[in-house]
Design an enzyme around this catalytic site. Structure first.
Site, PDB file in Angstrom:
ATOM      1  N   ILE A 129       0.844  -1.206   0.000  1.00 41.09           N
ATOM      2  CA  ILE A 129       0.000   0.000   0.000  1.00 41.09           C
ATOM      3  C   ILE A 129       0.876   1.251   0.000  1.00 41.09           C
ATOM      4  CG2 ILE A 129      -1.740   1.302   1.311  1.00 41.09           C
ATOM      5  CD1 ILE A 129      -2.772  -1.451   2.336  1.00 41.09           C
ATOM      6  N   CYS A 207      -4.197   5.628   7.742  1.00 45.95           N
ATOM      7  CA  CYS A 207      -5.195   4.713   7.156  1.00 45.95           C
ATOM      8  C   CYS A 207      -4.692   3.279   7.305  1.00 45.95           C
ATOM      9  CB  CYS A 207      -5.419   5.031   5.673  1.00 45.95           C
ATOM     10  SG  CYS A 207      -6.225   6.596   5.401  1.00 45.95           S
ATOM     11  N   ASP A 233      -8.402   7.200   9.600  1.00 49.94           N
ATOM     12  CA  ASP A 233      -9.422   6.224   9.200  1.00 49.94           C
ATOM     13  C   ASP A 233      -9.495   5.082  10.213  1.00 49.94           C
ATOM     14  OD1 ASP A 233     -11.292   5.064   7.309  1.00 49.94           O
ATOM     15  OD2 ASP A 233      -9.729   3.623   6.788  1.00 49.94           O
ATOM     16  N   GLU A 238     -11.798   0.278  18.113  1.00 49.60           N
ATOM     17  CA  GLU A 238     -12.842   0.312  17.079  1.00 49.60           C
ATOM     18  C   GLU A 238     -13.939  -0.687  17.426  1.00 49.60           C
ATOM     19  OE1 GLU A 238     -11.283  -0.110  13.115  1.00 49.60           O
ATOM     20  OE2 GLU A 238      -9.792   1.451  13.418  1.00 49.60           O
ATOM     21  N   HIS A 256     -12.944   3.577   9.346  1.00 49.47           N
ATOM     22  CA  HIS A 256     -12.197   2.442   8.776  1.00 49.47           C
ATOM     23  C   HIS A 256     -12.742   2.080   7.384  1.00 49.47           C
ATOM     24  CE1 HIS A 256      -9.474  -1.117  10.076  1.00 49.47           C
ATOM     25  NE2 HIS A 256      -9.432  -0.978   8.757  1.00 49.47           N
ATOM     26  N   LEU A 257     -12.675   3.070   6.504  1.00 49.42           N
ATOM     27  CA  LEU A 257     -13.182   2.889   5.136  1.00 49.42           C
ATOM     28  C   LEU A 257     -12.082   2.554   4.144  1.00 49.42           C
ATOM     29  CD1 LEU A 257     -15.682   5.905   4.779  1.00 49.42           C
ATOM     30  CD2 LEU A 257     -16.161   3.538   5.414  1.00 49.42           C
TER      31      LEU A 257
HETATM   32  C1  MLT Z   1      -7.362  -4.469   5.947  1.00 45.60           C
HETATM   33  O1  MLT Z   1      -6.625  -4.803   6.875  1.00 45.60           O
HETATM   34  O2  MLT Z   1      -7.550  -5.181   4.965  1.00 45.60           O
HETATM   35  C2  MLT Z   1      -8.042  -3.149   5.998  1.00 45.60           C
HETATM   36  O3  MLT Z   1      -7.798  -2.475   7.171  1.00 45.60           O
HETATM   37  C3  MLT Z   1      -9.488  -3.212   5.665  1.00 45.60           C
HETATM   38  C4  MLT Z   1     -10.361  -3.928   6.632  1.00 45.60           C
HETATM   39  O4  MLT Z   1     -10.016  -4.162   7.762  1.00 45.60           O
HETATM   40  O5  MLT Z   1     -11.460  -4.274   6.255  1.00 45.60           O
END
Ligand code: MLT
Length: 318
Positions: A129, A207, A233, A238, A256-257
């Site tokens: 990423i 993020c 994010d 959470e 968390h989008l």
């Molecule tokens: C992930 O770890 O793939 C992302 O944070 C997205 C998610 O948790 O749905």
């Protein structure tokens, strides 16, 4: 395959039924604890439709011989794009300006922003990423410095980024974005002490995972004006109902989008189903976190209706 979409958050019910299943496919809301694993008498594989596996007790899974796999590629573009969107949002105070305009205030002079062009972006973690974020940021004419102990000088040169130490990144970056998993090494990487080493006026984007940044120290740094803005994010707890960062000016928050696009969800759902069925039917192991990859052995002789592997899939439940 058995779909029970309400079990993701009901840990007692999950502990009660997990013994029936050979495979468990999850997103981030389902916590696979030692207790769940203790009841998982038939479980062979846990597959995370997404990247982060901090909701799985991997040590307990490994002890039971349960393979833990994720889908590291399906949502990486989507998550990188969200980080870029958050960077723009915090640079130009888009959410606050939008709310003010909706309220009929027309506060044109209140929302003075900053350009991204020629600014230095500090990327903590330049993997899948982070690497895409570096690429997009270079397209925006930003100077990119990256801190990542796994990044070679050659790879950094190919990516057009400067590999730096964390201290250097903290001192130089106008924007800092995090793209590392939450581990014992990365927890609190932007600690109070490290936040104090950042450049005055820095804007911070997270993020990746809650727990990477000391949110209380960041809230104080925002209030003192040392940090000019933050876009988060992900949060240390959470779902985040309360947080030190909430309701501060120029803090952009989303729930968390990072992976929430139709494209990414389709990618990870397909990938997780394929990886699990490949493993259960042929023994092929792909993207496992607690064992090396293995190519398919001869197909297993599962007879549908008899010992056909049973997979519990609360996909899209968070
Ligand atoms: C992930 O770890 O793939 C992302 O944070 C997205 C998610 O948790 O749905």
């Amino acid at each position: 395959m058995d779909f029970q979409p309400d079990l993701g958050k009901d840990k007692d019910k999950l502990a009660e039924v997990i013994g029936q299943y050979d495979g468990l496919a999850i997103r981030s809301a389902t916590k696979v604890t030692e207790k769940i694993l203790a009841n998982a008498t038939n479980l062979k594989v846990i597959a995370r439709a997404g990247i982060g596996t901090d909701n799985i007790d991997k040590e307990a899974a490994s002890k039971k011989g349960v393979i833990v796999m994720n889908t590291p590629f399906g949502n990486m573009i989507t998550t990188a794009e969200h980080a870029i969107a958050m960077m723009f949002a915090v640079a130009r105070q888009v959410p606050e300006a939008s709310a003010s305009t909706h309220a009929g205030k027309w506060e044109k002079s209140k929302f003075m922003g900053t350009e991204l062009t020629n600014k230095t972006l500090g990327v903590i973690g330049a993997g899948n990423i982070g690497g895409i974020v570096c690429d997009r940021a270079r397209g925006l004419k930003m100077k990119v410095v990256a801190y990542d102990p796994f990044l070679s000088e050659e790879r950094a040169a190919k990516m057009g980024v400067e590999k730096v130490e964390l201290e250097d990144l903290l001192a130089r970056a106008d924007f800092i974005t995090l793209h590392v998993p939450l581990t014992d090494q990365t927890r609190n990487i932007l600690s109070r002490e490290n936040l104090a080493k950042t450049k005055k006026g820095v804007r911070i984007i997270n993020c990746a995972r809650g727990g990477l940044v000391d949110e209380v120290a960041l809230a104080e740094a925002l209030q003192s004006g040392h940090v000019a803005g933050a876009a988060f994010d992900v949060f240390s707890e959470e779902p985040a109902k309360e947080n030190a960062l909430f309701n501060l000016p120029n803090v952009v928050c989303t729930p968390h989008l990072g992976a929430a696009t139709t494209e990414a969800q389709e990618n990870v759902a397909l990938q997780v189903a394929e990886q699990m069925s490949n493993y259960l039917l042929t023994g092929a192991v792909e993207n496992a976190l607690n064992m090396p990859s293995v190519t398919a052995k001869k197909p297993r002789s599962w007879a549908p209706g008899s010992n056909w592997p049973s997979i519990w899939v609360p996909l899209l439940v968070r």
